[in-house]
Design a protein around this motif. Structure first.
Motif, PDB file in Angstrom:
ATOM      1  N   VAL A 119      51.736  19.179  21.934  1.00 45.21           N
ATOM      2  CA  VAL A 119      50.807  18.844  20.949  1.00 45.21           C
ATOM      3  C   VAL A 119      51.623  18.621  19.658  1.00 45.21           C
ATOM      4  O   VAL A 119      52.128  19.559  19.136  1.00 45.21           O
ATOM      5  N   GLY A 120      51.078  17.597  18.917  1.00 43.78           N
ATOM      6  CA  GLY A 120      51.390  17.386  17.811  1.00 43.78           C
ATOM      7  C   GLY A 120      50.140  17.327  16.641  1.00 43.78           C
ATOM      8  O   GLY A 120      49.156  17.185  17.416  1.00 43.78           O
ATOM      9  N   PHE A 121      50.475  17.337  15.452  1.00 47.31           N
ATOM     10  CA  PHE A 121      49.107  17.404  14.535  1.00 47.31           C
ATOM     11  C   PHE A 121      49.363  16.176  13.482  1.00 47.31           C
ATOM     12  O   PHE A 121      50.333  16.098  12.909  1.00 47.31           O
ATOM     13  N   PHE A 122      48.113  15.753  13.085  1.00 46.53           N
ATOM     14  CA  PHE A 122      47.953  14.932  11.933  1.00 46.53           C
ATOM     15  C   PHE A 122      48.400  15.754  10.534  1.00 46.53           C
ATOM     16  O   PHE A 122      47.779  16.987  10.708  1.00 46.53           O
ATOM     17  N   PRO A 123      49.251  15.218   9.715  1.00 49.83           N
ATOM     18  CA  PRO A 123      49.575  15.947   8.516  1.00 49.83           C
ATOM     19  C   PRO A 123      48.415  16.335   7.621  1.00 49.83           C
ATOM     20  O   PRO A 123      48.715  17.497   6.884  1.00 49.83           O
ATOM     21  N   VAL A 124      47.149  15.943   7.577  1.00 51.57           N
ATOM     22  CA  VAL A 124      46.347  16.048   6.677  1.00 51.57           C
ATOM     23  C   VAL A 124      45.262  17.097   7.312  1.00 51.57           C
ATOM     24  O   VAL A 124      44.599  16.702   8.209  1.00 51.57           O
ATOM     25  N   VAL A 125      45.155  18.063   6.729  1.00 47.29           N
ATOM     26  CA  VAL A 125      44.342  19.160   6.991  1.00 47.29           C
ATOM     27  C   VAL A 125      43.004  19.085   6.446  1.00 47.29           C
ATOM     28  O   VAL A 125      42.560  18.868   5.463  1.00 47.29           O
ATOM     29  N   GLY A 126      41.871  19.000   7.554  1.00 47.82           N
ATOM     30  CA  GLY A 126      40.686  18.819   7.000  1.00 47.82           C
ATOM     31  C   GLY A 126      40.052  19.987   6.649  1.00 47.82           C
ATOM     32  O   GLY A 126      40.270  21.334   7.086  1.00 47.82           O
ATOM     33  N   TRP A 127      38.921  20.001   5.769  1.00 46.36           N
ATOM     34  CA  TRP A 127      38.299  21.213   5.261  1.00 46.36           C
ATOM     35  C   TRP A 127      36.656  21.326   5.684  1.00 46.36           C
ATOM     36  O   TRP A 127      35.725  20.350   5.199  1.00 46.36           O
ATOM     37  N   ALA A 128      36.536  21.698   6.707  1.00 41.97           N
ATOM     38  CA  ALA A 128      35.162  21.634   7.460  1.00 41.97           C
ATOM     39  C   ALA A 128      34.239  23.083   6.974  1.00 41.97           C
ATOM     40  O   ALA A 128      35.061  23.904   6.617  1.00 41.97           O
ATOM     41  N   GLU A 129      32.961  22.855   7.322  1.00 44.79           N
ATOM     42  CA  GLU A 129      32.073  24.158   6.785  1.00 44.79           C
ATOM     43  C   GLU A 129      32.546  24.868   5.623  1.00 44.79           C
ATOM     44  O   GLU A 129      32.869  25.904   5.613  1.00 44.79           O
ATOM     45  N   ARG A 130      32.303  24.339   4.530  1.00 50.62           N
ATOM     46  CA  ARG A 130      33.019  24.606   3.343  1.00 50.62           C
ATOM     47  C   ARG A 130      31.979  25.733   2.559  1.00 50.62           C
ATOM     48  O   ARG A 130      32.433  26.487   1.517  1.00 50.62           O
ATOM     49  N   GLY A 131      30.866  25.986   3.299  1.00 54.43           N
ATOM     50  CA  GLY A 131      30.212  27.093   2.863  1.00 54.43           C
ATOM     51  C   GLY A 131      29.198  26.926   1.569  1.00 54.43           C
ATOM     52  O   GLY A 131      28.141  26.724   1.704  1.00 54.43           O
ATOM     53  N   GLY A 132      29.893  27.482   0.235  1.00 55.45           N
ATOM     54  CA  GLY A 132      28.998  27.270  -0.780  1.00 55.45           C
ATOM     55  C   GLY A 132      28.354  28.565  -1.438  1.00 55.45           C
ATOM     56  O   GLY A 132      27.559  28.580  -2.163  1.00 55.45           O
ATOM     57  N   TYR A 133      28.623  29.802  -0.749  1.00 60.41           N
ATOM     58  CA  TYR A 133      28.026  30.821  -1.076  1.00 60.41           C
ATOM     59  C   TYR A 133      28.969  31.871  -1.670  1.00 60.41           C
ATOM     60  O   TYR A 133      29.962  31.348  -2.368  1.00 60.41           O
ATOM     61  N   THR A 134      28.904  32.989  -1.595  1.00 61.23           N
ATOM     62  CA  THR A 134      29.889  33.927  -2.341  1.00 61.23           C
ATOM     63  C   THR A 134      31.009  34.110  -1.172  1.00 61.23           C
ATOM     64  O   THR A 134      31.063  33.550   0.085  1.00 61.23           O
ATOM     65  N   ALA A 135      31.979  35.091  -1.643  1.00 61.59           N
ATOM     66  CA  ALA A 135      33.440  34.965  -0.989  1.00 61.59           C
ATOM     67  C   ALA A 135      33.147  35.827   0.477  1.00 61.59           C
ATOM     68  O   ALA A 135      33.850  35.291   1.384  1.00 61.59           O
ATOM     69  N   THR A 136      32.027  36.762   0.595  1.00 62.44           N
ATOM     70  CA  THR A 136      31.966  37.283   1.806  1.00 62.44           C
ATOM     71  C   THR A 136      30.889  36.472   2.682  1.00 62.44           C
ATOM     72  O   THR A 136      30.498  36.939   3.824  1.00 62.44           O
ATOM     73  N   GLY A 137      30.469  35.381   2.167  1.00 59.44           N
ATOM     74  CA  GLY A 137      29.516  34.585   3.058  1.00 59.44           C
ATOM     75  C   GLY A 137      30.172  33.475   4.060  1.00 59.44           C
ATOM     76  O   GLY A 137      31.208  33.618   4.166  1.00 59.44           O
ATOM     77  N   PRO A 138      29.307  32.861   4.601  1.00 58.18           N
ATOM     78  CA  PRO A 138      29.883  31.824   5.647  1.00 58.18           C
ATOM     79  C   PRO A 138      30.736  30.821   5.091  1.00 58.18           C
ATOM     80  O   PRO A 138      30.345  30.338   3.763  1.00 58.18           O
ATOM     81  N   GLY A 139      31.496  30.102   5.902  1.00 53.81           N
ATOM     82  CA  GLY A 139      32.286  29.283   5.516  1.00 53.81           C
ATOM     83  C   GLY A 139      33.782  29.159   5.378  1.00 53.81           C
ATOM     84  O   GLY A 139      34.298  30.401   5.231  1.00 53.81           O
ATOM     85  N   ASN A 140      34.400  28.250   5.394  1.00 54.30           N
ATOM     86  CA  ASN A 140      36.191  28.231   5.449  1.00 54.30           C
ATOM     87  C   ASN A 140      36.400  28.215   3.556  1.00 54.30           C
ATOM     88  O   ASN A 140      35.915  27.205   2.918  1.00 54.30           O
ATOM     89  N   SER A 141      37.101  29.209   3.174  1.00 57.86           N
ATOM     90  CA  SER A 141      37.416  29.108   2.022  1.00 57.86           C
ATOM     91  C   SER A 141      38.654  28.114   1.758  1.00 57.86           C
ATOM     92  O   SER A 141      39.062  27.798   0.594  1.00 57.86           O
ATOM     93  N   VAL A 142      39.461  27.646   3.003  1.00 65.03           N
ATOM     94  CA  VAL A 142      40.337  26.886   2.624  1.00 65.03           C
ATOM     95  C   VAL A 142      40.492  25.880   3.768  1.00 65.03           C
ATOM     96  O   VAL A 142      39.722  26.146   4.754  1.00 65.03           O
ATOM     97  N   PRO A 143      41.020  24.749   3.750  1.00 59.66           N
ATOM     98  CA  PRO A 143      41.239  23.754   4.782  1.00 59.66           C
ATOM     99  C   PRO A 143      41.919  24.485   5.960  1.00 59.66           C
ATOM    100  O   PRO A 143      42.937  24.859   5.833  1.00 59.66           O
TER     101      PRO A 143
END
Length: 556
Positions: A119-143
Motif C-alpha cells: 500500500v502506498g500513499f498520495f504525498p499530500v495529506v488532507g485535513w478533514a474535520e478541522r473542528g473550530g472549537y477549543t484545543a480540547t474540543g472535537p476535530g483534527n488539530s493537524v492534517p
C-alpha cells in the motif's frame, strides 16, 4: 464460482467479505487455519464498501506529514480523538480501550504494515474535520487524512490477493450468495451458522441483487467472526436508531452505501444473545448530492469541500460558527435538525469549485484510483475536474448562473420554493462577507479559517482557493449546490473486548463469537464515540479485522 449448499465444517466461518472480513481471513489463513468466507452478494462485490471509498487513512506523525512540516504526535492525536469522541457512558469501557489501542497502532506499526502489503500513499495529506472549537474540543488539530494510492480498490487489493492465494492453497473457501440468518448455538457457545443460498446474480458491484432463496445451508465451526457491516442502506433502521440530539429523523435521505448494507446480520447476532451498544451513534454526511448516474437506490455522493463556500440553511441563513465546510460534520447535522428542513446550500464561485470541490469515492477520483500521474497533475492546474464537471452539467442539485438574482431563482426552482429564498437577504449576507475579504483584518471567522488553511502547503497547492469576493465577476460564474443528508457509517455495534470477542449483555464473553469492522463499531462497540476524526473507518476495519484474526489464530 460454484455455489455450495448443505452442511460443512471448518475451523472458522467469517461472515462478510468486506475489508474487515478479508483481513481477518488473511490473518487466519497465514496461521494455517481453515476458513469459509461467506458473502451474500455476488463475487462482483468482493471487498464490500471499502472498494467504493476514497481510501483515506488516519496516521500519526507519518513521513508524509513531516515532509509537509506537519508536526504531529500521539499525545496530540489522543487529545483530538477523546475530545471528539466525547465518551460519557458506562458502555464506553471497551470503546475507550479500543480507541487507545487504535491510536497506538496508527502512531506505530500501521503504516509499515500496510507498506509491507504494497500500500502506498498520495504525498499530500488532507485535513478533514478541522473542528473550530477549543484545543480540547472535537476535530483534527493537524492534517492526518492519508489517501491511499489507488483509493478504495488500492486498500482492498492486497488483502483480496492474500485471501485468493489462501484459496489456491486450500485453506480458504469463498462462498458468495450465502446469506446468514442465524448463529448455531450449543451449550451457550456459537458453533456455526445457518442460512440460505441465494440464486445466482450477474449484477454489477453495488447493484441490487436477488433475494430469492434456492437452498438452505449450515456450517459448523469452532468460531464465527461477524464482519457484516453497518445499517446505512436500511433507511428504516437508520430512522429507528436516530437520536433525538440530532433532531427529527430525516424523511429524505440519500444512501452512501448500497441497499445490502442493511444491518440484518447485526440484528441476527443480537437475537442470538450478543450485546449491541451505542446503536444511536451514527455518522452521516450533510454534503450529499444525488448521483447523476446511480448504481443503487437513492445513490448519493458526498462533496469533500474546502473551507471557502458560504453555507446557507434551507431558508437562506448563514450557518453559525464554526459550521464551515469541512469543520464539524455531526455539529452541522445537529444544527440542520433544528431548522425544520433537511437540506442546505453551498454558494460558491467557479474559482472555489475548481480548487475546492472533490467528490468522495473511488469512482469519482479516476486519477488517484487509476494511479494516473498525468491525470493527477490536472489537480494543480486551472479548470474543474471532470467528475465535478459532470455534476455541474447533469446533477439535479446544481445551479450555475452569471448573476446572483439568476442564481437564487435557480435555487428556488430546484426546491419548488419550499422554503422560498429571498434574494435581498442572501445578497445582504454575501455583500457583508465580501466587504470582510477586502482587507487583511476581519471579524468573520470563516475568512480567518480560509487564510489559516492556506498556511498549510497541502491546502494551498490543491485544496483552498485564494480568498476572493463571491460577487467578483472575475471569479464567476456563481454556483449553488443543494446539499442533502447522506447515510454512511454506524458508529455503535457489537460489544467486543480487545481480542475481538463478542460480549453478552452484562460483559460476559460469548464463547465462539468474534466481530470486526463496522458491525462492531470498528472495535468495542464504538471506538469513535459520538464523532469521527475521519480516515478512521477503513483503519478501524483493518485494525479490528487483524485483531480478531490473530486472536483466533492462537485459539482454534
Amino acid at each position: 464460482m460454484a455455489i455450495e449448499s448443505g452442511s460443512s465444517e471448518t475451523d472458522v466461518v467469517v461472515v462478510g467479505a468486506g475489508l474487515a472480513g478479508l483481513v481477518a481471513t488473511a490473518e487466519l489463513a497465514d496461521a494455517g487455519k481453515r476458513v469459509i468466507l461467506l458473502e451474500q452478494e455476488p463475487e462482483a462485490s468482493f471487498g464490500g464498501q471499502a472498494w467504493w471509498s476514497f481510501g483515506g487513512l488516519f496516521l500519526i506523525d507519518s513521513p508524509e506529514q513531516r515532509r509537509l512540516r506537519v508536526h504531529d504526535s500521539l499525545e496530540l492525536a489522543r487529545q483530538d480523538w477523546f475530545g471528539t469522541a466525547g465518551f460519557d457512558r458506562t458502555e464506553d469501557h471497551w470503546p475507550r480501550r479500543w480507541a487507545e489501542a487504535y491510536l497506538q497502532f496508527a502512531a506505530g506499526e500501521k503504516r509499515a504494515w500496510l507498506k509491507e502489503q504494497g500500500v502506498g500513499f498520495f504525498p499530500v495529506v488532507g485535513w478533514a474535520e478541522r473542528g473550530g472549537y477549543t484545543a480540547t474540543g472535537p476535530g483534527n488539530s493537524v492534517p492526518r487524512f492519508h489517501i491511499v494510492w489507488g483509493t478504495g480498490p488500492g486498500i482492498v487489493e492486497p488483502f483480496a490477493r492474500r485471501v485468493r492465494a489462501a484459496v489456491d492453497a486450500g485453506l480458504v473457501e469463498l462462498r458468495f450468495r450465502h446469506r446468514v440468518s442465524e448463529l448455531l448455538l450449543s451449550g451457550g457457545a456459537v458453533t456455526g451458522v445457518r442460512g440460505a443460498v441465494l440464486e445466482p446474480s450477474g449484477v454489477a458491484r453495488g447493484e441490487a441483487s436477488s433475494r430469492t432463496e434456492v437452498a438452505p445451508f449450515e456450517i459448523a465451526a469452532q468460531a464465527v467472526v461477524v464482519t457484516a457491516g453497518g445499517i446505512g442502506g436500511n433507511h428504516e433502521l437508520v430512522r429507528r436508531n436516530w437520536p433525538a440530539r440530532l433532531g427529527p429523523a430525516p424523511q429524505r435521505l440519500l444512501s452512501g452505501v448500497p441497499a445490502h448494507v442493511d444491518g440484518a446480520m447485526l440484528q441476527a447476532t443480537e437475537a442470538a444473545g450478543a450485546s449491541v451498544v451505542n446503536a444511536d451513534r451514527m455518522w452521516h454526511y450533510t454534503e450529499g448530492i444525488r448521483n447523476h448516474s446511480p448504481v443503487w437506490a437513492e445513490h448519493g455522493i458526498r462533496i469533500l469541500p474546502g473551507p471557502s463556500s458560504m453555507w446557507l440553511d434551507a431558508a437562506g441563513n448563514r450557518l453559525p460558527v464554526p459550521l464551515f465546510p469541512g469543520f464539524d460534520t455531526l455539529g452541522t447535522l445537529a444544527h440542520i435538525g433544528q431548522t425544520g428542513y433537511e437540506h442546505t446550500w453551498f454558494v460558491a464561485t467557479h474559482k472555489i469549485v475548481e480548487k475546492e470541490f472533490a467528490l468522495s469515492g473511488s469512482e469519482q477520483n479516476p486519477d488517484l484510483t487509476g494511479k494516473d500521474i498525468r491525470l493527477l497533475a490536472t489537480r494543480v492546474t486551472a479548470g474543474i475536474a471532470a467528475p465535478v464537471r459532470a455534476f455541474l452539467d447533469r446533477g439535479e442539485d446544481f445551479v450555475v448562473a452569471p448573476t446572483l438574482p439568476e442564481l437564487v431563482a435557480g435555487m428556488n426552482r430546484i426546491t419548488g420554493g419550499t422554503p422560498a429564498l429571498e434574494l435581498a437577504a442572501i445578497e445582504r449576507e454575501i455583500v457583508a462577507r465580501d466587504r470582510e475579504i477586502e482587507h487583511p483584518f476581519t471579524k468573520d471567522l470563516q475568512i480567518t479559517a480560509i487564510r489559516g488553511a492556506r498556511n498549510y502547503l497541502g491546502d494551498k497547492l490543491i485544496r483552498v482557493a485564494p480568498p476572493h469576493r463571491l460577487l467578483d465577476p472575475e471569479a464567476g460564474p456563481l454556483i449553488a449546490v443543494r446539499l442533502n443528508i447522506i447515510t454512511r457509517k454506524t458508529l455503535g455495534g457489537l460489544e467486543t473486548d480487545l481480542s475481538g470477542r463478542v460480549l453478552r449483555p452484562g460483559g460476559e464473553v460469548f464463547p465462539g463469537l468474534y466481530a470486526a469492522g463496522e458491525v462492531a463499531g470498528f472495535g468495542g462497540g464504538g471506538m469513535h464515540g459520538y464523532r469521527s476524526l475521519e480516515g478512521t473507518f477503513l483503519g478501524g476495519c483493518l485494525f479490528s479485522g487483524r485483531v480478531a484474526g490473530r486472536s483466533l489464530a492462537d485459539l482454534v
